[in-house]
Design a protein around this motif. Sequence first.
Motif, PDB file in Angstrom:
ATOM      1  N   ARG A  60       0.834  -1.207   0.000  1.00 48.40           N
ATOM      2  CA  ARG A  60       0.000   0.000   0.000  1.00 48.40           C
ATOM      3  C   ARG A  60       0.871   1.260   0.000  1.00 48.40           C
ATOM      4  N   TYR A  61       1.951   1.236   0.739  1.00 49.03           N
ATOM      5  CA  TYR A  61       2.875   2.377   0.788  1.00 49.03           C
ATOM      6  C   TYR A  61       3.444   2.664  -0.596  1.00 49.03           C
ATOM      7  N   GLN A  62       3.803   1.615  -1.327  1.00 45.84           N
ATOM      8  CA  GLN A  62       4.346   1.792  -2.672  1.00 45.84           C
ATOM      9  C   GLN A  62       3.316   2.411  -3.609  1.00 45.84           C
ATOM     10  N   ALA A  63       2.046   2.087  -3.379  1.00 45.18           N
ATOM     11  CA  ALA A  63       0.984   2.602  -4.244  1.00 45.18           C
ATOM     12  C   ALA A  63       0.599   4.036  -3.897  1.00 45.18           C
ATOM     13  N   GLU A  64       0.726   4.412  -2.614  1.00 41.28           N
ATOM     14  CA  GLU A  64       0.175   5.687  -2.176  1.00 41.28           C
ATOM     15  C   GLU A  64       1.205   6.745  -1.796  1.00 41.28           C
ATOM     16  N   ARG A  65       2.372   6.339  -1.297  1.00 43.18           N
ATOM     17  CA  ARG A  65       3.282   7.353  -0.769  1.00 43.18           C
ATOM     18  C   ARG A  65       4.751   7.051  -1.066  1.00 43.18           C
ATOM     19  N   PHE A  66       5.028   6.365  -2.121  1.00 44.35           N
ATOM     20  CA  PHE A  66       6.407   6.032  -2.443  1.00 44.35           C
ATOM     21  C   PHE A  66       7.112   7.266  -2.992  1.00 44.35           C
ATOM     22  N   PRO A  67       8.422   7.423  -2.745  1.00 44.57           N
ATOM     23  CA  PRO A  67       9.145   8.583  -3.278  1.00 44.57           C
ATOM     24  C   PRO A  67       9.025   8.662  -4.796  1.00 44.57           C
ATOM     25  N   VAL A  68       8.942   9.895  -5.283  1.00 45.72           N
ATOM     26  CA  VAL A  68       8.794  10.106  -6.721  1.00 45.72           C
ATOM     27  C   VAL A  68      10.151  10.089  -7.416  1.00 45.72           C
ATOM     28  N   ARG A  69      11.169  10.647  -6.756  1.00 46.99           N
ATOM     29  CA  ARG A  69      12.480  10.746  -7.396  1.00 46.99           C
ATOM     30  C   ARG A  69      13.041   9.348  -7.673  1.00 46.99           C
ATOM     31  N   HIS A  70      13.574   9.166  -8.867  1.00 44.52           N
ATOM     32  CA  HIS A  70      13.955   7.833  -9.331  1.00 44.52           C
ATOM     33  C   HIS A  70      14.994   7.171  -8.440  1.00 44.52           C
ATOM     34  N   ASP A  71      16.075   7.871  -8.105  1.00 44.27           N
ATOM     35  CA  ASP A  71      17.131   7.215  -7.344  1.00 44.27           C
ATOM     36  C   ASP A  71      16.700   6.944  -5.906  1.00 44.27           C
ATOM     37  N   THR A  72      15.845   7.826  -5.333  1.00 42.59           N
ATOM     38  CA  THR A  72      15.331   7.575  -3.987  1.00 42.59           C
ATOM     39  C   THR A  72      14.425   6.354  -3.987  1.00 42.59           C
ATOM     40  N   ALA A  73      13.541   6.272  -4.975  1.00 40.97           N
ATOM     41  CA  ALA A  73      12.650   5.114  -5.072  1.00 40.97           C
ATOM     42  C   ALA A  73      13.442   3.830  -5.283  1.00 40.97           C
ATOM     43  N   GLN A  74      14.492   3.910  -6.080  1.00 33.43           N
ATOM     44  CA  GLN A  74      15.333   2.751  -6.334  1.00 33.43           C
ATOM     45  C   GLN A  74      16.014   2.282  -5.056  1.00 33.43           C
ATOM     46  N   MET A  75      16.498   3.240  -4.254  1.00 34.26           N
ATOM     47  CA  MET A  75      17.134   2.906  -2.987  1.00 34.26           C
ATOM     48  C   MET A  75      16.128   2.269  -2.028  1.00 34.26           C
ATOM     49  N   TYR A  76      14.913   2.829  -1.952  1.00 37.71           N
ATOM     50  CA  TYR A  76      13.877   2.270  -1.079  1.00 37.71           C
ATOM     51  C   TYR A  76      13.563   0.829  -1.463  1.00 37.71           C
ATOM     52  N   ARG A  77      13.415   0.599  -2.766  1.00 38.54           N
ATOM     53  CA  ARG A  77      13.092  -0.763  -3.216  1.00 38.54           C
ATOM     54  C   ARG A  77      14.198  -1.737  -2.833  1.00 38.54           C
ATOM     55  N   SER A  78      15.436  -1.294  -2.924  1.00 35.64           N
ATOM     56  CA  SER A  78      16.557  -2.155  -2.569  1.00 35.64           C
ATOM     57  C   SER A  78      16.527  -2.529  -1.093  1.00 35.64           C
ATOM     58  N   TRP A  79      16.350  -1.531  -0.213  1.00 32.75           N
ATOM     59  CA  TRP A  79      16.305  -1.826   1.223  1.00 32.75           C
ATOM     60  C   TRP A  79      15.108  -2.706   1.571  1.00 32.75           C
ATOM     61  N   LEU A  80      13.974  -2.427   0.942  1.00 38.31           N
ATOM     62  CA  LEU A  80      12.777  -3.225   1.225  1.00 38.31           C
ATOM     63  C   LEU A  80      12.949  -4.670   0.757  1.00 38.31           C
ATOM     64  N   ARG A  81      13.405  -4.826  -0.474  1.00 42.39           N
ATOM     65  CA  ARG A  81      13.518  -6.160  -1.071  1.00 42.39           C
ATOM     66  C   ARG A  81      14.589  -7.013  -0.403  1.00 42.39           C
ATOM     67  N   ASN A  82      15.713  -6.392  -0.081  1.00 43.50           N
ATOM     68  CA  ASN A  82      16.853  -7.169   0.410  1.00 43.50           C
ATOM     69  C   ASN A  82      16.917  -7.306   1.921  1.00 43.50           C
ATOM     70  N   HIS A  83      16.241  -6.438   2.654  1.00 47.14           N
ATOM     71  CA  HIS A  83      16.399  -6.462   4.103  1.00 47.14           C
ATOM     72  C   HIS A  83      15.082  -6.474   4.877  1.00 47.14           C
ATOM     73  N   ILE A  84      14.221  -5.496   4.632  1.00 43.52           N
ATOM     74  CA  ILE A  84      13.025  -5.351   5.466  1.00 43.52           C
ATOM     75  C   ILE A  84      12.012  -6.465   5.221  1.00 43.52           C
ATOM     76  N   LEU A  85      11.648  -6.710   3.975  1.00 44.01           N
ATOM     77  CA  LEU A  85      10.627  -7.720   3.694  1.00 44.01           C
ATOM     78  C   LEU A  85      11.066  -9.150   4.031  1.00 44.01           C
ATOM     79  N   PRO A  86      12.318  -9.541   3.713  1.00 39.34           N
ATOM     80  CA  PRO A  86      12.713 -10.905   4.108  1.00 39.34           C
ATOM     81  C   PRO A  86      12.609 -11.160   5.606  1.00 39.34           C
ATOM     82  N   LYS A  87      12.859 -10.145   6.419  1.00 41.41           N
ATOM     83  CA  LYS A  87      12.837 -10.325   7.865  1.00 41.41           C
ATOM     84  C   LYS A  87      11.452 -10.097   8.463  1.00 41.41           C
ATOM     85  N   TRP A  88      10.762  -9.045   8.012  1.00 40.78           N
ATOM     86  CA  TRP A  88       9.538  -8.617   8.687  1.00 40.78           C
ATOM     87  C   TRP A  88       8.291  -8.738   7.823  1.00 40.78           C
TER      88      TRP A  88
END
Length: 346
Positions: free
Chosen positions: A64-92
């Motif tokens: 839902r966060y990705q659909a409603e409030r994800f960063p617009v800037r490309h490199d910021t969004a890319q960084m968020y996806r990396s942290w989410l995919r590689n660290h936050i989602l696998p654990k939590w």
Amino acid sequence: MVLASSVARPTQLMVPTRGLHDAMVSTRSAPEAAQAFDSVGSSGLLPRKASGPGGYTMKALVARYQAERFPVRHDTAQMYRSWLRNHILPKWGDQLLSAIQPQPVELWLRGLALAPKSKTHVRSIMHSLFEFAMFAGVLELGRNPISLVRSIGATQKVRQARNLTVEQFQALLKELPEPFDTLALCCATMGLRISEALGLRWGDVDWLGSQINVERAIVAQHVDATKTRGSKKTIGISRELLERLRLWKQSSQFAGETDWVFASPMKIGRLPYSYAGVRQTLQRAADAAGIGKLTTHAFRHSFRTWLNQTGAPIATQQRLMRHSSLAMTMDTYGTTFDSGLTAASS
């Protein structure tokens, strides 16, 4: 809902299984069907509830966060996806938000094989996710649990940013072909980020006013906004650099007002040179000049160091660096060389 049936036939029940949509359960009575459903649910085969206060899983919240409030800037969004995919989602990812506690999060952060600054980014994203959960009404309003999580060593740098002396920079320029030498001059004498320099169009150059308008950035070959709103400014340019740009424009295949200043011939001018290509060219020149490993951001760090050595007031340095705070200018950028520096201004 009980369907019409005869005494001889078992009753057909349409059971809402929260994910097993329209599954037909054949049983002899409604109580038996309910008991069977509860058994399946308690076995862990059904997905966890992902709605209602406190009932969201982290995975559902992230979607839902990705659909409603994800960063617009490309490199910021890319960084968020990396942290989410590689660290936050696998654990939590499968954890209910209401079950995530500060202490386990802090211990997990400590154990990540990441630099302190990267751990701070991960913590910040988790904090933003919980803020969004309360904003969206999927978690009761209260203190953000991630605010209790400390990011130990967040201000400690694993490695110091590289700064060039004026002599080193001049040696580098001798090894750089055009237009990469002009690109390096734009970054080192105006404090431009490489993304901002690559994002320049000829129409951004005010030839009569000796100024350049920083309007956009190029990130991963995407046209994007500048890193911050304060970065989008008009910057004065020296006569020497203005002349270098004029000579480059005369020899460039792409000299229209909407053309990129550093347009790539390989992209037929549709895009500027790629960051990877620029970095490789700079490193080859750095090796040839004998100045070791070099990143594009070293130019911006060097610019601030040179400003400091010329005696420019710190408030002036902040404005020229386009920083939002003095702390960023003083604590993050620039190093004083023990041997001193020649004045960087022409």
